[in-house]
Scaffold this motif. Structure first.
Motif: not given
Length: 154
Positions: A104, A132, A126, A14-16, A106, A102, A137
Motif C-alpha cells: 500500500r 492486513d 506499507e 493511495v495505490d495498492e 500513499t 502486498r 513501513s
C-alpha cells in the motif's frame, strides 16, 4: 511513457499492488544473492528452536518486494529518474514463509526540484500480510519527471 509525471500524483493518494506469496525459493534465492545465510532464514531446525519458532524471510527481501510491487503498479515506468532514499524504514513483524504480502503506497508529498523538468515524490510504503497487518513501513523518495518534459519535446 506509461508512467505518471510528478503533477499526476496527489497528496493522500493511495495505490495498492497485487499480492504475492513469499516462498522458500524466494528466501533461498535471496540468501544466495545477498550472501545473508543467517540460520533464521536458512536452517529450519535452528529456527524451530528460536523465539520465532520457524524460518522467516529476510527483512530486506520485504523491502525489495516493495520496490518490485512499485514497478508492478507501473506508475513510475519511464518517469522515475532515480531513487533518492529510503527513510524511517521499520521491520514491524516477521514475514513468514507462506505469507502473502502486498504494497500500500500513499503519496506524502510532491515538489518540483531546482530543475523544472524533475521533482521529488515521497511515498509512505506499507507492506501488508494476508491478515492486513503492516509488516514493514517506511518512506521512499524518488526523483520523477515533470510535465515540462512532455511539453518541451513537442
Amino acid at each position: 511513457m506509461a508512467g505518471r509525471y510528478l503533477e499526476e500524483f496527489a497528496e493522500g493518494q493511495v495505490d495498492e499492488s497485487r499480492a504475492r506469496t513469499v516462498t522458500e525459493t524466494d528466501v533461498v534465492t535471496y540468501s544466495w544473492i545477498s550472501g545473508d545465510v543467517n540460520p533464521m532464514h536458512t536452517d529450519a531446525e535452528h529456527s524451530r528452536r528460536s523465539p520465532m519458532g520457524e524460518r522467516i524471510a529476510h527483512g530486506t527481501l520485504g523491502l525489495s518486494l516493495c520496490t518490485g510491487f512499485t514497478a508492478d503498479l507501473g506508475y513510475l515506468q519511464g518517469s522515475a529518474i532515480a531513487a533518492l532514499g529510503v527513510d524511517e524504514w521499520k521491520f514491524l513483524r516477521p514475514i513468514l514463509l507462506g505469507d502473502t504480502v502486498r504494497l500500500r503506497a500513499t503519496v506524502i508529498s510532491t515538489r518540483v526540484s531546482s530543475k523544472p523538468d524533475r521533482g521529488v515524490l515521497v511515498r509512505r510504503m506499507e507492506l501488508l500480510n494476508q491478515r492486513d497487518e503492516i509488516v514493514q513501513s517506511g518512506l521512499m523518495t524518488t526523483l520523477v519527471l515533470t510535465r515540462s518534459v512532455a511539453t518541451s519535446s513537442m
